[in-house]
Scaffold this active site. Structure first.
Site, short mmCIF file in Angstrom:
data_model
loop_
_atom_site.label_atom_id
_atom_site.label_comp_id
_atom_site.label_asym_id
_atom_site.label_seq_id
_atom_site.Cartn_x
_atom_site.Cartn_y
_atom_site.Cartn_z
N SER A 191 2.73 -3.43 -2.77
CA SER A 191 1.68 -4.32 -3.03
C SER A 191 0.33 -3.29 -2.66
O SER A 191 0.64 -2.53 -1.48
CB SER A 191 1.51 -5.32 -1.69
OG SER A 191 2.33 -6.25 -2.13
N HIS A 228 -4.42 -8.43 1.44
CA HIS A 228 -3.38 -9.05 2.48
C HIS A 228 -2.50 -7.94 3.11
O HIS A 228 -1.92 -8.04 4.21
CB HIS A 228 -2.59 -9.88 1.53
CG HIS A 228 -1.43 -9.32 0.67
ND1 HIS A 228 -1.58 -9.14 -0.53
CD2 HIS A 228 -0.25 -8.66 0.95
CE1 HIS A 228 -0.48 -8.54 -1.32
NE2 HIS A 228 0.12 -8.10 -0.32
N ASP A 267 -8.20 -10.62 -3.30
CA ASP A 267 -7.07 -9.96 -2.47
C ASP A 267 -7.39 -8.42 -2.89
O ASP A 267 -6.41 -7.67 -3.11
CB ASP A 267 -5.71 -10.39 -3.21
CG ASP A 267 -4.56 -9.99 -2.37
OD1 ASP A 267 -4.76 -9.41 -0.96
OD2 ASP A 267 -3.42 -9.79 -2.43
#
Length: 465
Positions: free
Chosen positions: A224, A120, A150
């Site tokens: 992230s 993402h 992911d």
């Protein structure tokens, strides 16, 4: 005189006994004293080392290793926007390109410039820029990605040998173990936070990942794709998300286990795509209520409700009612623990499955199969994962295909339904066979379900079964 001496001796002994009894029972330290506790007291020095960081703990070596291998990831994408005013007054479309910038983190995993991050973080990127800890910047190319888990793999070209992190075995991490989260929250370069492993195999109800490592190390937007490392500076997870209503850290964060990330990276580098293996069983985890309903004593493990046809589980002799309690050396007490271990394997890998049948413990080797070869039956519909050609034909990137129909109620519609793609079940996305199996297992006793599907002529219909 002798009688008097005897009387005096008796009185002396009585007094001593009375005084001793008082001291024993009622004095400050006596048994019936107000200061007496029936709870065993810890030594005086107990608890002196309790604090946020244990005494003599030093995270500097681990932090130094990690910060040099964690990078800043900049994602630049462009979207076309129209200008309705120009279109209204001048009769032509006033379209223009608008730049969008996203940021995150990544982890260098080889000295020649391979970098792992979250899918993402780089999704829909036109340009990807990597900034190292020494402030040098490079353009990166996307090698491959796995949207379901992911994870994405990037590559930068550089003449220098880069510092990189090594992988630890995430199956061996323990709840309560100290960890560091390293990343670039809010564009703050090389930020290190400390915490402990709060839980393993945590399921947040996402469509893809179902087995996170949960930690209380602070993770915020921008973290992230960053590293979750142990106190040796070894990678045990890729920081992925937080669970928060505010969008900022509120106490817990989650990471993709390193074993899953490593397997995905190896698949991408070796095959160009992710190789998924499947055990071939459907069911759910046991707990007190589920065990009572099933009438069994076991309250932990994975209860098999169905064995898929042509699967490794069927060939190995697993049956409905078996309770899986271990895969190889890994204990299985939940659905998430089972899937987490299988995610780290490939088709044709052999897994030793330990299960309970009729109160006997049995271990058999099971060969994992490709997900594309596994079929499942529900209410007379044979279901299978869609192929690449199906995705292109129907312009979808998820769903399961109806390969056969054995339901008298649907005989009149068989020609239309056969080969159709189910895209949702009771408004839940039918991502693939794995997610569909879990959805259907939860609805086993439900009287009717609604299917949304694309039939062969491209039309979207809804069907109630």
């Amino acid at each position: 005189m002798k009688q008097f001496s005897n009387l005096f001796l008796v009185s002396l002994l009585s007094g001593a006994t009375t005084l001793g009894a008082y001291k024993l029972l009622f004095d400050n330290d006596g048994y019936f004293s107000k200061n007496k506790s029936i709870v065993t007291m810890a030594p005086e020095n107990f608890g002196k080392n309790v604090g946020f960081v244990p005494e003599n703990s030093d995270f500097t070596v681990a932090a130094d290793k990690a910060v040099h291998s964690v990078v800043h990831v900049k994602n630049v994408s462009y979207t076309t926007i129209s200008n309705p005013i120009m279109e209204f007054f001048y009769g032509f479309k006033g379209q223009q390109q608008q730049e969008q910038v996203g940021t995150g983190s990544g982890v260098i995993i080889s000295e020649d410039g391979y970098i792992v991050t979250n899918n993402h973080v780089i999704k829909d990127a036109t340009e990807i820029e990597i900034t190292l800890n020494n402030k040098k910047a490079y353009k990166a190319k996307l090698v491959g990605s796995d949207s379901k888990m992911d994870i994405a793999l990037l590559k930068i070209d550089t003449d220098e040998k880069l510092p990189y992190t090594t992988f630890a075995d995430s199956d061996n991490v323990k709840v309560g173990q100290w960890v560091l989260a390293v990343g670039n929250p809010y564009n703050l370069n090389s930020t290190v936070t400390a915490g402990i492993i709060s839980a393993k195999a945590r399921n947040l109800g996402t469509n893809g990942i179902q087995s996170f490592i949960q930690t209380d190390a602070a993770v915020n937007p921008g973290n992230s794709g960053g590293a979750l490392v142990n106190t040796n500076g070894e990678l045990i997870g890729i920081n992925t998300m937080i669970s928060s209503s505010t969008g900022s850290y509120v106490g817990y964060s989650f990471a993709v286990p390193s074993n899953i990330a490593r397997k995905i990276i190896q698949d991408i580098m070796e095959f160009g795509n992710v190789q998924r293996g499947i055990l071939g069983v459907e069911g759910g985890e046991l707990n007190n209520n589920a065990s009572k309903e099933l009438g069994i004593k076991q309250t932990e493990g994975f209860y098999i409700k169905k064995v898929n046809k042509k699967s490794g589980a069927e060939k190995a002799g697993l049956l409905k009612g078996d309770i899986i309690i271990q895969l190889d050396n890994q204990k299985v007490s939940s659905f998430e623990e089972l899937t987490s271990y299988i995610y780290s394997k490939r088709p044709n890998d052999v897994v030793k499955v330990t299960f309970i049948r009729n109160e006997k413990t049995i271990t058999v080797p099971v060969t994992l199969m490709k997900t594309e070869t596994i079929t499942s039956e529900f209410k007379g519909l044979q279901l299978q994962n869609i192929s690449a050609s199906d995705k292109q034909k129907y312009n979808v990137n998820f769903g399961v295909k109806i390969t056969d129909i054995d339901n008298e109620k649907l005989n009149g519609y068989a020609n239309d339904l056969l080969g159709g793609i189910i895209i949702s079940i009771d408004n839940q996305k039918a991502i693939d066979m794995e997610t569909v199996s879990k959805i259907l297992a939860d609805k086993e006793n439900q009287e009717s379900i609604q299917l949304e599907m694309i039939i062969k002529n491209g039309q979207i219909i809804r069907l109630i079964l």
